[in-house]
Design a protein around this motif. Structure first.
Motif, PDB file in Angstrom:
ATOM      1  N   ARG A  86      39.186  55.315  88.275  1.00 21.80           N
ATOM      2  CA  ARG A  86      39.993  54.116  88.087  1.00 21.80           C
ATOM      3  C   ARG A  86      40.721  54.162  86.741  1.00 21.80           C
ATOM      4  N   ALA A  87      41.991  53.797  86.740  1.00 13.72           N
ATOM      5  CA  ALA A  87      42.852  53.722  85.547  1.00 13.72           C
ATOM      6  C   ALA A  87      43.317  55.080  85.046  1.00 13.72           C
ATOM      7  N   LEU A  88      42.816  56.172  85.622  1.00  8.95           N
ATOM      8  CA  LEU A  88      43.303  57.482  85.173  1.00  8.95           C
ATOM      9  C   LEU A  88      44.761  57.699  85.570  1.00  8.95           C
ATOM     10  N   TRP A  89      45.214  56.983  86.615  1.00 10.26           N
ATOM     11  CA  TRP A  89      46.618  57.095  86.995  1.00 10.26           C
ATOM     12  C   TRP A  89      47.519  56.575  85.870  1.00 10.26           C
ATOM     13  N   MET A  90      47.034  55.604  85.106  1.00 11.08           N
ATOM     14  CA  MET A  90      47.817  55.091  83.976  1.00 11.08           C
ATOM     15  C   MET A  90      47.982  56.159  82.909  1.00 11.08           C
ATOM     16  N   LEU A  91      46.915  56.894  82.639  1.00 12.18           N
ATOM     17  CA  LEU A  91      46.993  57.970  81.654  1.00 12.18           C
ATOM     18  C   LEU A  91      47.918  59.075  82.150  1.00 12.18           C
ATOM     19  N   ASP A  92      47.853  59.370  83.436  1.00 13.74           N
ATOM     20  CA  ASP A  92      48.734  60.378  84.021  1.00 13.74           C
ATOM     21  C   ASP A  92      50.195  59.958  83.904  1.00 13.74           C
ATOM     22  N   THR A  93      50.465  58.672  84.106  1.00 14.54           N
ATOM     23  CA  THR A  93      51.835  58.151  83.980  1.00 14.54           C
ATOM     24  C   THR A  93      52.328  58.254  82.548  1.00 14.54           C
ATOM     25  N   VAL A  94      51.462  57.947  81.596  1.00 10.78           N
ATOM     26  CA  VAL A  94      51.843  58.043  80.181  1.00 10.78           C
ATOM     27  C   VAL A  94      52.192  59.485  79.827  1.00 10.78           C
ATOM     28  N   ILE A  95      51.406  60.434  80.324  1.00  8.87           N
ATOM     29  CA  ILE A  95      51.653  61.851  80.031  1.00  8.87           C
ATOM     30  C   ILE A  95      53.033  62.276  80.530  1.00  8.87           C
TER      31      ILE A  95
END
Length: 223
Positions: free
Chosen positions: A109-118
């Protein structure tokens, strides 16, 4: 380079540096929260595996400590506790697998946000640099400006790209580390599933007419 100069750079970049600051805060929030959550989950999983190893051929269905009862791993123990004593191995394994699948979304959960930031940070940095370059080359229209002012403006414009790349590099490092932790927790869930199935099979065989009554551990736990 003081605060006022950084603010001027952010303004000259069209506000993209402010957006990248927001991306950095989002990335750090996800990194800190997921690291703590997955670390606690991995540590608790190791305790539950050790708990099963201590009682070879038995399943300790006594209530779990509060810190372990909140873990996704605890749902596997609940499945075994609610299964009939003579449940088929394949049926039990299917129920345990179903419980694992229900818990998977909580792991990443929420790792998609980190992927988007990258992905977004370098693109946003490039966008800010382009805007800064427009401002730098605009100086060429004024004959009173010298070359140092133009090159200085270009150098300042490149700060946006550098900032985006920095955020992306930090994000990739922790994104991979967090994904490794997710895989380790998934591996723990699979280990606990197999251990529970094997011990349940042993207890079922012990409850057959040729072996007498059900194992004492399950009998006492289910009352």
């Amino acid at each position: 380079m003081n605060i006022a100069h950084l603010i001027d750079l952010a303004n000259d970049s069209g506000g993209t540096l402010y957006l990248m600051l927001g991306l950095l805060l989002i990335a750090l929030t996800v990194i800190i929260e997921r690291t703590r959550y997955l670390s606690n989950m991995q540590s608790g999983g190791e305790q539950l595996i050790a708990r099963l190893k201590m009682k070879e051929g038995q399943i300790d269905l006594s209530p779990l400590p509060e810190n372990l009862a909140r873990l996704p791993h605890a749902s596997l123990f609940a499945v075994v506790q609610n299964e009939p004593a003579n449940e088929d191995r394949d049926m039990l394994a299917g129920h345990l697998e179903e419980a694992i699948m229900h818990k998977v979304p909580t792991l990443d959960r929420a790792l998609w946000m980190l992927d988007t930031v990258i992905t977004l940070a370098p693109l946003l940095g490039l966008f800010g640099t382009i805007i800064g370059m427009f401002n730098a080359f605009h100086v060429l229209g004024d004959a009173q400006n010298n070359a140092s002012q133009i090159t200085g403006g270009i150098a300042e414009a490149l700060i946006a790209t550098a900032s985006g790349l920095f955020i992306a590099m930090v994000g990739v490092l922790f994104f991979n580390a967090l994904h490794t932790r997710v895989r380790l927790v998934m591996h723990q869930l699979e280990i606990i599933k197999i251990m529970l199935v094997n011990r349940h099979d042993h207890l079922v065989s012990m409850s057959s007419p040729s072996h007498g009554r059900v194992g004492l551990a399950v009998a006492q736990a289910r009352g």
